[in-house]
Design a protein around this motif. Structure first.
Motif, mmCIF file in Angstrom:
data_model
loop_
_atom_site.group_PDB
_atom_site.id
_atom_site.type_symbol
_atom_site.label_atom_id
_atom_site.label_comp_id
_atom_site.label_asym_id
_atom_site.label_seq_id
_atom_site.Cartn_x
_atom_site.Cartn_y
_atom_site.Cartn_z
ATOM 1 N N VAL A 185 0.837 -1.206 0.000
ATOM 2 C CA VAL A 185 0.000 0.000 0.000
ATOM 3 C C VAL A 185 0.864 1.246 0.000
ATOM 4 O O VAL A 185 0.509 2.266 -0.603
ATOM 5 N N SER A 186 2.017 1.187 0.661
ATOM 6 C CA SER A 186 2.897 2.355 0.768
ATOM 7 C C SER A 186 3.747 2.585 -0.471
ATOM 8 O O SER A 186 4.365 3.651 -0.605
ATOM 9 N N THR A 195 4.465 6.147 -2.683
ATOM 10 C CA THR A 195 3.983 7.339 -1.972
ATOM 11 C C THR A 195 5.113 8.323 -1.660
ATOM 12 O O THR A 195 4.936 9.233 -0.862
ATOM 13 N N VAL A 205 -3.574 8.988 -1.258
ATOM 14 C CA VAL A 205 -3.698 7.761 -0.462
ATOM 15 C C VAL A 205 -4.295 8.078 0.911
ATOM 16 O O VAL A 205 -5.158 7.351 1.402
ATOM 17 N N ARG A 222 -7.928 8.565 0.765
ATOM 18 C CA ARG A 222 -8.648 7.297 0.609
ATOM 19 C C ARG A 222 -9.031 6.691 1.954
ATOM 20 O O ARG A 222 -9.908 5.827 2.030
ATOM 21 N N THR A 223 -8.362 7.124 3.025
ATOM 22 C CA THR A 223 -8.702 6.638 4.362
ATOM 23 C C THR A 223 -10.175 6.815 4.663
ATOM 24 O O THR A 223 -10.830 5.927 5.227
ATOM 25 N N TRP A 244 -7.854 -1.769 5.603
ATOM 26 C CA TRP A 244 -7.388 -1.118 4.377
ATOM 27 C C TRP A 244 -7.286 0.390 4.609
ATOM 28 O O TRP A 244 -6.320 1.045 4.212
ATOM 29 N N SER A 245 -8.281 0.938 5.286
ATOM 30 C CA SER A 245 -8.255 2.353 5.631
ATOM 31 C C SER A 245 -7.060 2.675 6.514
ATOM 32 O O SER A 245 -6.360 3.681 6.320
ATOM 33 N N CYS A 273 -3.878 2.765 4.443
ATOM 34 C CA CYS A 273 -3.805 3.994 3.650
ATOM 35 C C CYS A 273 -3.431 5.181 4.522
ATOM 36 O O CYS A 273 -2.644 6.050 4.118
ATOM 37 N N GLY A 277 -0.093 7.357 3.876
ATOM 38 C CA GLY A 277 -0.218 8.789 3.622
ATOM 39 C C GLY A 277 0.422 9.626 4.704
ATOM 40 O O GLY A 277 1.068 10.645 4.430
#
Length: 411
Positions: A261-262, A265, A274, A277-278, A313-314, A317, A321
């Protein structure tokens, strides 16, 4: 200056993992220790911990400024050593004054560790700091899951002697971290003393706006740690074992996917998207958790597990971020100050999250869930614009620095 070695990164990772293990071990014990063993009134404990947390957050940027001025390794050793001494004062707690002294010292140590740890990552990981920080976060989830398992043994014993053992573990964890940091290479002081301003990061308004928005977004964290256990037991027919299952599932997901996910970034524009998106991911999770109160049996369990997947997932993110913006929007050579300053907004949000989330979702019913979702979506929507403003401020600062250097260079 030599490029940091893989061995140094491993030693820094070991230092941070020791620290996280100690925190995970002690965190579920501290309130019961103060109330049941030390005899401090519950309300006093609650208020004292809240005030001490704020003190620690404010101290963070100032301690980070010392790291910028005197070197991250040197101040890191001092901070982890101070944290060990502060934790040791827990054995002296037998009254309100000694309680307040101990938790204030401990909170100052934690605030300093947050700032210095971020600066150490920037110094040791170099251009790979975001990937390394994602790796640290993955391992943190694993270690923070193991620590409470051992802490549970102390809770089961519920005896002062076992609490003393727990305090010894916390002190030892700090000392191990201190020794590991001491083995890192000494690097030249990054920031000339003449340019040092201990609280300049707190006066960087665009940066602090991003930190504040992150503090609103971090409200999602209390959904899993505080709201979900209450919601499952009070408002659904799900078995109680599901509470432990979701915590384990969340940790496994983070360990497996945080670095993915990172990825990418490093650019703050990507990091802002990203982080934004949280909010929608957390809102989807909220909708699934809320719906679980109207279903039964297998459907309820399925909704809770799906909601947990979206919430995790949140979380990933948010972490990606947060790391991208806290490093990417920091002034050059002032990572200690800026990591501490970014922790102020996030830390205040984390401190406010439990009463805000439970008050809204359990106190106001469906309207409260809608308000929480609106807060998250609103903060997320503002992140990209706030990031652009902070980026512009950095660019202007760097241009001014270059002009000053060119004027001072001999012809």
């Amino acid at each position: 200056m030599s490029e940091p070695s893989r061995g140094e990164r491993a030693r820094l990772l070991a230092a941070l993992m020791a620290r996280f293990f100690g925190s995970g071990f002690w965190a579920p014990l501290q309130v019961l220790f103060f109330v049941r063993i030390a005899g401090i009134p519950t309300f006093t404990v609650s208020m004292g911990l809240t005030v001490a947390t704020v003190v620690g957050l404010v101290a963070g940027p100032f301690i980070g400024g010392l790291a910028d001025r005197y070197g991250t390794r040197n101040v890191g050793v001092g901070v982890f050593g101070f944290a060990a001494c502060a934790s040791a004062t827990l054995v002296l707690v037998d009254s309100v004054p000694t309680f307040l002294l101990a938790i204030t010292l401990i909170s100052i140590g934690r605030g300093g560790q947050a700032a210095v740890s971020g600066a150490l990552v920037a110094a040791v990981a170099g251009d790979s700091k975001l990937d390394f920080r994602a790796r640290v976060y993955s391992m943190q989830n694993l270690v923070m899951t193991i620590g409470p398992v051992f802490g549970g043994l102390v809770l089961q014993a519920d005896d002062r002697r076992w609490y003393m053992v727990a305090i010894a573990v916390e002190v030892t964890a700090c000392l191990v971290a201190c020794l590991c940091v001491a083995t890192l290479s000494t690097r030249p002081t990054a920031l000339p003393k003449a340019e040092h301003a201990s609280a300049s990061a707190l006066r960087d308004r665009p940066f602090m706006v991003v930190s504040g928005l992150s503090g609103v977004l971090v409200l999602f964290d209390a959904v899993q740690t505080v709201l979900l256990p209450l919601w499952v037991t009070q408002r659904t027919d799900a078995p109680r074992w599901i509470i432990s299952a979701v915590f384990i599932m969340s940790s496994v997901i983070v360990v497996a996917f945080q670095r993915r996910v990172s990825a990418g970034t490093e650019d703050v524009g990507v990091g802002a998207r990203v982080l934004r998106r949280t909010a929608p991911l957390a809102v989807i999770a909220l909708a699934l958790f809320f719906s679980a109160s109207y279903t039964r049996d297998v459907v309820t369990i399925a909704l809770l597990l799906c909601g947990l997947a979206f919430l995790t997932w949140s979380e990933m993110c948010f972490a990606a971020g947060e790391y991208s913006l806290s490093y990417g929007l920091a002034r050059d050579e002032r990572h200690g100050q800026y990591q501490g300053a970014f922790a102020v907004g996030v830390g205040l949000g984390s401190a406010a999250a439990p009463p805000v989330v439970t008050g809204l979702c359990l106190g106001l019913g469906p309207a409260g869930w809608a308000v929480l979702a609106s807060l998250l979506l609103g903060a997320g929507a503002l992140v990209p614009a706030a990031t652009r403003s902070a980026s512009a401020a950095i660019a202007a600062s760097r241009e001014t620095t270059r002009d000053q250097q060119s004027q001072s260079d001999p012809v």
